[in-house]
Design a protein around this motif. Structure first.
Motif, PDB file in Angstrom:
ATOM      1  N   ARG A 206       0.871  -1.186   0.000  1.00  0.00           N
ATOM      2  CA  ARG A 206       0.000   0.000   0.000  1.00  0.00           C
ATOM      3  C   ARG A 206       0.904   1.231   0.000  1.00  0.00           C
ATOM      4  NH1 ARG A 206      -3.655  -2.589  -1.495  1.00  0.00           N
ATOM      5  NH2 ARG A 206      -5.533  -3.242  -0.383  1.00  0.00           N
ATOM      6  N   ASN A 303      -5.320   6.792   8.705  1.00  0.00           N
ATOM      7  CA  ASN A 303      -5.480   5.511   9.408  1.00  0.00           C
ATOM      8  C   ASN A 303      -4.787   5.537  10.768  1.00  0.00           C
ATOM      9  OD1 ASN A 303      -5.149   5.167   6.404  1.00  0.00           O
ATOM     10  ND2 ASN A 303      -6.135   3.243   6.916  1.00  0.00           N
ATOM     11  N   ASP A 318      -4.238  -6.388   2.382  1.00  0.00           N
ATOM     12  CA  ASP A 318      -5.190  -6.312   1.258  1.00  0.00           C
ATOM     13  C   ASP A 318      -6.566  -5.863   1.732  1.00  0.00           C
ATOM     14  OD1 ASP A 318      -5.474  -8.681   2.679  1.00  0.00           O
ATOM     15  OD2 ASP A 318      -6.219  -9.804   0.943  1.00  0.00           O
ATOM     16  N   GLN A 319      -6.839  -5.992   3.030  1.00  0.00           N
ATOM     17  CA  GLN A 319      -8.160  -5.590   3.543  1.00  0.00           C
ATOM     18  C   GLN A 319      -8.150  -4.162   4.080  1.00  0.00           C
ATOM     19  OE1 GLN A 319      -9.233  -8.740   6.352  1.00  0.00           O
ATOM     20  NE2 GLN A 319      -8.227 -10.134   4.898  1.00  0.00           N
ATOM     21  N   ASP A 321      -7.698  -0.034   3.705  1.00  0.00           N
ATOM     22  CA  ASP A 321      -7.767   1.090   2.764  1.00  0.00           C
ATOM     23  C   ASP A 321      -6.912   2.216   3.360  1.00  0.00           C
ATOM     24  OD1 ASP A 321      -8.488   2.866   0.829  1.00  0.00           O
ATOM     25  OD2 ASP A 321     -10.478   3.285   1.667  1.00  0.00           O
ATOM     26  N   GLN A 323      -5.408   5.752   3.747  1.00  0.00           N
ATOM     27  CA  GLN A 323      -5.919   7.063   3.323  1.00  0.00           C
ATOM     28  C   GLN A 323      -5.102   8.215   3.892  1.00  0.00           C
ATOM     29  OE1 GLN A 323     -10.066   7.435   4.167  1.00  0.00           O
ATOM     30  NE2 GLN A 323     -10.633   6.056   2.496  1.00  0.00           N
TER      31      GLN A 323
END
Ligand code: AMP
Ligand code: GLY
Length: 426
Positions: A206, A303, A318-319, A321, A323
């Motif tokens: 990410r 986050n 992967d779960q 998000d 930001q």
């Protein structure tokens, strides 16, 4: 939760400030920390390379999570030592931290997996390096000591004579110690530099908001390379097109390459990129947050940092998000005059209280310590403070950061006056 952060610079202060915002955390420890970190964490006088003592401390205090900020302990295997004692720890293992610990390893990895980077050759004998310089090299040429050298083991040489002297300094005189047992000789690239930090869980990556560092000591990118004299985030030069390219050819490719080599990477990968006319190329990898990149990126992250660290450790990124605020940040480093060569320490710092209670100004401590009186904050390093401000735009953040540099004072205070000047040209 109880969290232990390992390190003592502005980066660790920024990590500690992020951790302090988490509703999940009751107690923060930092080893060894500094005067600023001491305001939000309990500093523990254990050095970052004292693995046995760090591990014993984490067990004694029943620490729930350790975050390793610095490169040396990562490359030296602190994560492995903690894991062997069943301590939960965020950061790459020794075999993965080699991505930063050996430039020869990282160059060969990029070549093998077709990740765009400068052309290069690796030598372990000075004669062979000199022979190559005489017969094959084009100037300017870049020399890099293979191992860790506080960000200073890179020499850009304009002439054959400079390059010969450089090989001698790195390999014969061992100016950067054992880091110079191998040398990478590399094609000189031109373009804008961008720092991109990412979280990685072994397979998923990410990307954080981009940043641009200012590595040279003097205005106008003159003088010696330093650890970083200031930076801003996001970089206006990191366009959608650049991002698309890097996602396609660099980021996931690096994570997959490390996994394929049996060195799954968990933690932060820092991509030092050069945006060349032929597209983005990797200048270097680091296996940790950048310093001062952390000071402009983490204050903009929405986050909870604990959730992100846990996702990296558990392999569930992967779960998540990731930001960032739709704003900007600028950090100006206040250094001691003479850094990175020779400078004095131990001077009182005034005005730090001006930052208290503000949410858009941060004074991250890099090299500071408390005087014996337990109250006065003293300078204790080359980079002393990272004065950071956020704003709706880069221009606003820049104006605020430079205003705030006037709030604090100490003897031999030195800063660059052109941090983020490129913003005005963007
Ligand atoms: P590194 O520690 O590898 O990031 O190198 C430190 C700095 O040297 C980089 O931030 C660049 O400014 C410069 N540099 C490194 N490699 C190259 C290269 N191949 N071409 C031009 N500049 C470079
Ligand atoms: N600012 C560059 C680094 O952390 O290596």
């Amino acid at each position: 939760m109880k969290v232990l952060i390992v390190g003592s610079g502005g980066r660790e202060h920024a990590i500690a400030a992020s951790v302090a915002k988490s509703g999940k955390v009751d107690q923060i420890y930092c080893a060894p920390g500094n005067a600023g970190i001491g305001q939000i964490a309990q500093c523990v006088p254990i050095g970052a390379m004292e693995f046995d003592r760090l591990t014993a401390f984490a067990k004694e205090k029943a620490v729930d999570l350790v975050i390793v900020g610095m490169d040396d302990p990562l490359v030296g295997g602190l994560v492995d030592a903690m894991e062997a004692e069943n301590i939960r720890v965020f950061g790459p293992r020794k075999n993965a931290a080699l991505l930063e610990g050996s430039k020869a390893f990282s160059k060969d990895l990029m070549k093998k997996y077709h990740i765009p980077t400068a052309d290069y050759a690796i030598f372990s004998q000075a004669e062979d390096a000199l022979e190559y310089l005489h017969t094959r090299a084009k100037f300017p040429v870049v020399l890099k000591a293979d191992g860790l050298a506080l960000g200073k083991g890179v020499l850009i040489c304009n002439t054959l004579q400079e390059a010969e002297d450089g090989v001698c300094a790195i390999m014969t005189e061992r100016r950067f110690g054992s880091a110079g047992s191998q040398i990478v000789i590399e094609e000189f690239l031109t373009g804008r530099e961008v720092s991109v930090l990412s979280f990685v869980d072994g397979k998923t990556i990410r990307i954080m908001s981009s940043a641009q560092d200012h590595k040279r000591a003097l205005d106008g990118d003159k003088g010696l390379n330093t650890g970083g004299m200031g930076n801003f985030s996001p970089s206006p030069f990191y366009t959608k097109e650049v991002d698309d390219f890097c996602r396609k050819y660099i980021y996931q490719a690096t994570v997959d390459a490390m996994a394929a080599e049996g060195r799954p990477f968990k933690g932060v990968i820092f991509f030092g990129l050069m945006l060349t006319d032929d597209g983005p190329k990797v200048l270097e990898y680091n296996a940790r947050f950048g310093d001062p990149e952390a000071q402009v990126v983490l204050p903009r992250m929405k986050n909870d940092i604990i959730d992100v660290c846990n996702a990296c450790i558990d392999g569930t990124l992967d779960q998540l998000d990731l930001q960032f605020e739709d704003n900007a940040a600028v950090c100006v480093v206040l250094a001691s005059e003479g850094y990175p060569v020779k400078y004095e320490k131990g001077f009182p710092i005034t005005g730090l209280e001006r930052f208290e209670g503000k949410t858009d100004y941060f004074c991250f401590h890099a090299g500071t310590k408390l005087d014996a009186d337990g109250k006065t904050v003293l300078t204790n390093g080359g980079r002393v403070l990272g004065v950071t401000a956020t704003g709706a735009t880069l221009q606003e953040a820049r104006k605020k950061a430079y205003e705030a540099t006037e709030w604090v004072d100490f003897a031999n205070k030195y800063m660059r006056h052109d941090i983020g000047k490129a913003i005005e040209e963007a």
